[in-house]
Design a protein around this motif. Structure first.
Motif, PDB file in Angstrom:
ATOM      1  N   GLU A 184      65.058  35.927  46.902  1.00  0.00           N
ATOM      2  CA  GLU A 184      64.319  35.186  47.929  1.00  0.00           C
ATOM      3  C   GLU A 184      63.243  36.038  48.594  1.00  0.00           C
ATOM      4  O   GLU A 184      62.308  35.507  49.195  1.00  0.00           O
ATOM      5  N   THR A 185      63.348  37.361  48.473  1.00  0.00           N
ATOM      6  CA  THR A 185      62.344  38.233  49.098  1.00  0.00           C
ATOM      7  C   THR A 185      61.165  38.511  48.172  1.00  0.00           C
ATOM      8  O   THR A 185      60.184  39.125  48.607  1.00  0.00           O
ATOM      9  N   ALA A 186      61.244  38.065  46.939  1.00  0.00           N
ATOM     10  CA  ALA A 186      60.179  38.347  45.970  1.00  0.00           C
ATOM     11  C   ALA A 186      58.891  37.640  46.374  1.00  0.00           C
ATOM     12  O   ALA A 186      58.905  36.495  46.831  1.00  0.00           O
ATOM     13  N   THR A 187      57.773  38.343  46.230  1.00  0.00           N
ATOM     14  CA  THR A 187      56.462  37.788  46.536  1.00  0.00           C
ATOM     15  C   THR A 187      55.869  37.174  45.270  1.00  0.00           C
ATOM     16  O   THR A 187      55.852  37.803  44.205  1.00  0.00           O
ATOM     17  N   VAL A 188      55.368  35.956  45.403  1.00  0.00           N
ATOM     18  CA  VAL A 188      54.804  35.243  44.260  1.00  0.00           C
ATOM     19  C   VAL A 188      53.372  34.848  44.588  1.00  0.00           C
ATOM     20  O   VAL A 188      53.094  34.300  45.663  1.00  0.00           O
ATOM     21  N   GLU A 189      52.466  35.137  43.656  1.00  0.00           N
ATOM     22  CA  GLU A 189      51.066  34.784  43.851  1.00  0.00           C
ATOM     23  C   GLU A 189      50.895  33.267  43.882  1.00  0.00           C
ATOM     24  O   GLU A 189      51.404  32.556  43.020  1.00  0.00           O
ATOM     25  N   PHE A 190      50.202  32.767  44.891  1.00  0.00           N
ATOM     26  CA  PHE A 190      49.960  31.332  45.019  1.00  0.00           C
ATOM     27  C   PHE A 190      48.838  30.919  44.078  1.00  0.00           C
ATOM     28  O   PHE A 190      47.736  31.454  44.139  1.00  0.00           O
TER      29      PHE A 190
END
Length: 354
Positions: A152-158
């Motif tokens: 849940e802490t992973a950053t995902v490019e929008f």
């Protein structure tokens, strides 16, 4: 190091990523027969070589929806194994007929990724192309699916995709090579109604209902080699949030389409999928009913095309034409809202009606 594949989670997807899916599948006459056993489909073009040959084809092709489900099944381990829900389809086109003995492969391109506000899931949009053994494209479609995050802490490019077209333009519809309705047999097809007999806005109650049993929907989903856990594992950690097996939406599509034979028997050839939504869940023991609305008509020359909205309801006869409430929400019995193009004989393109 584990050798098993847990499937991709939301943070594993990147815009522009191309995924070649495993396990090519050769479709046979046995698959076609089993598909009929599981859906009850009665469209003559896909049931009899002799009927198909009278329509200019070398033999009975594989039902386009069986092609769709088979290609879709190839994508599940890579795209939606960890999905919360399959949200919809668009821009679907059947590009060439598939015959018994043809082998299908699938490749998908990630078009967009958008994390949901809860931070636990996100929506992935992909375009999937299906090919036969000669590399000839037979199917293309876009779908979007809600997928769980691993971390849940992973950053995902929008990267939102472009808004899909609301419908497939008629100029992009592809008729099967060789199709010719000049010798079309309306008696064997099961209906006298041609392109000219249908009016835009007309609604058709398909009358019949079909109860979906537990074994049937699981056999159908296995036939498509769809491995999504929500359809099989009612007790594991990835089980359906409903606490029981969820019927694969493609089963609802195929059964509703089979039911639509009663009223649309001559709208035999599915040419395109304009859009589709699985609105409410379907479970074993539910009974499906269906009705259709003619949204548009298109003259394709010797053949006509109907744009049809196919609505499937559970445990609610379709004679009331349930659809949406006054505030635009789907009525509770609605499980499927499916918009597609189908080819149908024209009166002036066939021999004289009996």
């Amino acid at each position: 190091m584990t050798k098993s594949n847990p499937g991709n989670f939301f943070e594993d997807f990147r815009p522009g990523q191309t995924i070649a899916h495993a396990t090519p599948r050769t479709l046979t006459e046995a698959d076609a027969a089993l598909n009929i056993a599981l859906t009850g489909s009665r469209y003559a073009l896909y049931s009899a070589d002799s009927f198909a040959q009278n329509c200019g084809l070398p033999g009975a092709p594989i039902d386009p929806l069986l092609v769709f489900h088979t290609v879709f099944g190839k994508t599940v381990p890579d795209i939606s194994l960890n999905a919360v829900a399959n949200l919809g389809y668009a821009e679907g086109r059947f590009l060439a007929p598939v015959y018994p003995g043809d082998t299908l492969n699938a490749v998908s391109e990630v078009l967009g990724v958008k994390q949901n506000s809860n931070g636990k899931t996100g929506v992935v949009t992909v375009r999937t192309d299906g090919f036969n053994q000669d590399g000839l494209p037979v199917l293309t479609y876009v779908r979007w699916v809600m997928v769980n995050k691993r971390d849940e802490t992973a950053t995902v490019e929008f990267a939102p995709p472009q808004t899909p077209s609301p419908f497939v333009p008629p100029v992009q519809l592809v008729l099967p090579m060789g199709i010719n309705f000049s010798n079309y047999d309306f008696t064997l097809a099961g209906s006298p109604h041609t392109f000219e007999d249908y009016e835009v806005g007309e609604k058709i109650d398909h009358v019949d209902g079909m109860t979906v049993e537990e074994a049937e929907h699981q056999i159908a989903t296995r036939l498509y080699q769809n491995t999504a856990k929500v359809h099989f594992d009612a007790f594991g950690q990835h089980n359906s949030r409903f606490g029981k097996r969820l019927i694969y939406g493609g089963v609802a599509i195929s059964i509703a389409r089979a039911l639509s034979f009663n009223g649309l028997a001559n709208a035999q050839i599915m040419l395109g999928i304009n859009g589709g939504r699985h609105v409410n869940p379907l479970f074993a023991g539910d009974t499906l009913y269906a009705w259709s609305e003619v949204i548009a008509k298109e003259d394709l020359g010797d053949v006509g095309a109907l744009r049809l909205r196919l609505v499937a309801l559970k445990n609610q006869p379709s004679s009331s034409f349930y659809y949406k409430t006054e505030i635009g929400e789907y009525c509770e019995p609605v499980v499927l809202d499916f918009d597609y193009w189908a080819a149908i004989p024209k009166r002036n393109g066939t021999r004289a009606l009996p």
